[in-house]
Structures are given as C-alpha cells and as structure tokens.
Design an enzyme around this catalytic site. Sequence first.
Site, PDB file in Angstrom:
ATOM      1  N   ASP A 163      -1.230   3.088  -3.383  1.00  4.16           N
ATOM      2  CA  ASP A 163      -1.633   4.073  -2.721  1.00  4.16           C
ATOM      3  C   ASP A 163      -2.416   5.093  -3.896  1.00  4.16           C
ATOM      4  O   ASP A 163      -3.231   5.628  -3.409  1.00  4.16           O
ATOM      5  CB  ASP A 163      -0.645   4.931  -2.078  1.00  4.16           C
ATOM      6  CG  ASP A 163       0.166   4.109  -0.918  1.00  4.16           C
ATOM      7  OD1 ASP A 163      -0.404   2.880  -0.832  1.00  4.16           O
ATOM      8  OD2 ASP A 163       0.968   4.612  -0.293  1.00  4.16           O
ATOM      9  N   ASP A 248      -7.029   7.568  -0.716  1.00  2.00           N
ATOM     10  CA  ASP A 248      -5.881   6.982  -1.390  1.00  2.00           C
ATOM     11  C   ASP A 248      -6.559   5.509  -1.775  1.00  2.00           C
ATOM     12  O   ASP A 248      -7.481   5.082  -1.123  1.00  2.00           O
ATOM     13  CB  ASP A 248      -4.903   6.516  -0.098  1.00  2.00           C
ATOM     14  CG  ASP A 248      -3.811   7.626   0.177  1.00  2.00           C
ATOM     15  OD1 ASP A 248      -4.197   8.759  -0.247  1.00  2.00           O
ATOM     16  OD2 ASP A 248      -3.097   7.302   0.691  1.00  2.00           O
ATOM     17  N   ASP A 299      -5.579  -2.397   3.460  1.00  2.00           N
ATOM     18  CA  ASP A 299      -4.761  -3.726   3.189  1.00  2.00           C
ATOM     19  C   ASP A 299      -3.845  -4.288   4.043  1.00  2.00           C
ATOM     20  O   ASP A 299      -2.866  -5.110   3.739  1.00  2.00           O
ATOM     21  CB  ASP A 299      -4.251  -3.476   1.829  1.00  2.00           C
ATOM     22  CG  ASP A 299      -3.197  -2.498   1.797  1.00  2.00           C
ATOM     23  OD1 ASP A 299      -3.150  -1.616   2.538  1.00  2.00           O
ATOM     24  OD2 ASP A 299      -2.691  -2.230   0.447  1.00  2.00           O
ATOM     25  N   CYS A 401       1.197  -2.980  -1.172  1.00  2.00           N
ATOM     26  CA  CYS A 401       1.321  -1.590  -1.420  1.00  2.00           C
ATOM     27  C   CYS A 401       2.364  -1.387  -2.532  1.00  2.00           C
ATOM     28  O   CYS A 401       2.092  -0.462  -3.375  1.00  2.00           O
ATOM     29  CB  CYS A 401       1.934  -0.889  -0.188  1.00  2.00           C
ATOM     30  SG  CYS A 401       0.952  -1.248   1.383  1.00  2.00           S
TER      31      CYS A 401
END
Length: 416
Positions: A163, A248, A299, A401
């Site tokens: 992020d 982000d 994603d 992530c």
Amino acid sequence: MISIRRINFSKMLRIGFGSSTIRLAKNGSLRSCASSRFLLLKRAFTIDRQLKSDPVVCSHNEWDPLEEVIVGRADGAYFPPAESVEVKACISEKHLNFFKQNGRKPFSLEFVKKACEELDNLSNVLKQEGVTVRRPVKLSNEGKFFETPDFSSSSMQIAIPRDLLLVVGDEIIEAPMAWRSRFFEYRLYRPLLKEYFDKGAKWTTAPKPLMSDDLYDLEYAEKRERERHSLTLEKKRFMTTEHEPCFDAADFWKAGSDIFAQRSQVTNLKGIEWMRRHLGEKYNIHVLSFGDANPKHIDASLLIIGPGLVLVNPSKPCHQLDIFKKAGWKIVEAPNGTTPASHPLWFSSSWLSINVLMLDEKRVVVEEQETPTQKMFEKLGIQCVKVPLRHAYSLGGGLHCWTCDVRRRGKLESYL
C-alpha cells in the site's frame, strides 16, 4: 570534492587530498600515499562497481525472478476510529456496528498472533524459495492518538508494504496514502529505506497530503452504502476529492514501460498525474476503470502476471480490456475465492484469492485454501507455492498486499 564515478582505473591519475597526493598506476598499485587512504579509495571503487552491477532496488514488472522482498507486520494492529471518513466511506455497512464497538481498540491478540504466525511462515517459505526477505520494524502495542493542524486520528499501527511502497526500476517511491489512520505508517519502513538509500537506491517520497477536510467528500461519506455505490458507478464520486494529490502504491501495476493505475477511493487523478510527471516519458501510465462500486486497490481487480497474460476479476469488469485484446494478450477470468462468509473480512473481500505474489513466470505464491485459484494457475503451467494467510486476509490484504518486491532480476521492456 572528488567524484568517484569519474575516476578511470585504466589510466594514471593524480588525486589531490589537500596537501597530499595519491598516485595510482595502471594496475591500481599505490605509488605514494598512506595505505589507509588508498584502502578507503579502493573500497569506494568497490562499492561503486557493486552499485553499477547489482542494484539494490530494481523491479520492472510483477513476474521477473524475485530476489528480494519486504514482508509486512501485523503486531499491535488497531482498528481505525469508527467516526473516521475512511471507515464511513469504505467499510461495508454490515461491519459498522462492529467498528463502533471496536474503533481505536486493538484487534484480538489471539487473532493478531495467528496473522503474525502466517506472515512469519510466509517469510520462511520465501527464504526457502531463495528470496531475501526484509521486514519493517516491529510495531508497538499501543494505538497512538495524534493530532496535526488539519485533523486528528489514532493509528492503525499496521505495516502492509504494498500500500505504501512502489518500486519502479531502480527507484523506491513512498506513496502519500489517503487514510488518516495510516498517516504515519511510513515510519515503520524508514530504517529499511535509509539502508537502501545508503547502498545506492533512489528513494522518493511523494508529497504528503495535509489530509484536511478539503481532501474528502464528506457528504459522500455520510450517505448510505447503496447510494455511495451508485454515486461511484454512475457519477464517479469517491471518498477523495481532487484537492491535492494522493495515492496508495497498490493502485499501480507494473508491466515494463507500461504502468496501469486506477482512480479509487484512495487514489485521485492528481495522484496519478503526479506519478506520470515524476516518471517522465520513459513510462506510459494507463488509467483503467472497473465495474467496482467501492474501488480501493487495483491488485484484486486486474493482475498482469506474465508477458501477454492478464488475470481479471469477473465481478469487477475492466472497461479498457481492449488495450490487451488488441495486443493479442491472453485474458483469464479468475474463479471465485473460497473464504467463507463466517470468516471476517473487515477491509476487503473474498477476491483476495487472486491477490497473489509471482516468484517468476512459472511460480506463484497462493493462499493454501484457495483451491480453484490454484487449479487455474496449474492449467496455465504455473506451479503453486501454498501458504496459509486467512487471518492476515482479515487485517486488510492478501499475498500481494503483504509484500513489496524490492528486487527482481530482469530489464525494462515494452510488452504492449
């Protein structure tokens, strides 16, 4: 001041150090100088050569062989404030009462312990696959309240690297982010980033937004979930305005000289434009949009996992798929995730099943219970490395992530 990079070892050089002089012969031997100064210079040459041949930070896409990665941490994680704009605008109504009861409080220690065990296991598995694993600093076990001239909040105290960090070529970019409760998350990575910088990496911090009320559509955040979703799909309204750039890092996907981005709740068009100007003409930034009523990160919607191979989420159809079709790319629709409704997913959805980490073109790390996703990859000739991650899912991210590829072995290419 001496510029080490301009020195040519193949010729005779004279280098002045105040009243002293170093004389270097063609073979690099010292003619006249204190040996300590020569060794210092020789060490500088060695470091310079290493930086040129082995960049400490280098990633051009999401599928070149992975050599070094950052794996996040969940220790000491806290719920964001229930009254915050990010919770009101982004969290499903079915969880709102839970957030009202638990806002600013720590996640269950037992739950966090299991998530940490999953992330530690992921780190060990990656090491066994030959990848160097780095971790941010450990989080303290207190959710700190803080106040700036523009807002106040408490910290989520979570470290989800994708992020915040985006590696493009030999540069690591620190994203400004848009959730107030994650304003200080960058501090958890500073020791690592300083280390990469000291070893020669380019390190850029995007302009940090003030995060005043002007950055947020407060009227949007107060509306019911169904109305918010309608406004996003039909009117292109989001939690964030265009008051100042914000983004982000997880709203960008690298595919060589082409980078794909989306306008989302946390990434505005000014943020994408900042990235376009910053990277320059070397890269093409493509803005994609999806049939997603609450877009947060790209994603779990579209993943380019190899040259000419794109994985799409059929529940969030991409409106610009013709870009890939015209280029003759293979487009694969992902199967549904398998996370049961009884398992809490406070910040995301079961589509974290496709939020995967490619080790190279033929190996991928997948959550161990996502059997349909594993079968899809196997049909594509891609070997699955299976790890548990369900508790880490609940804290806000899947395998992509919770990781950030720092170095992949490859070169910049154009695939479109």
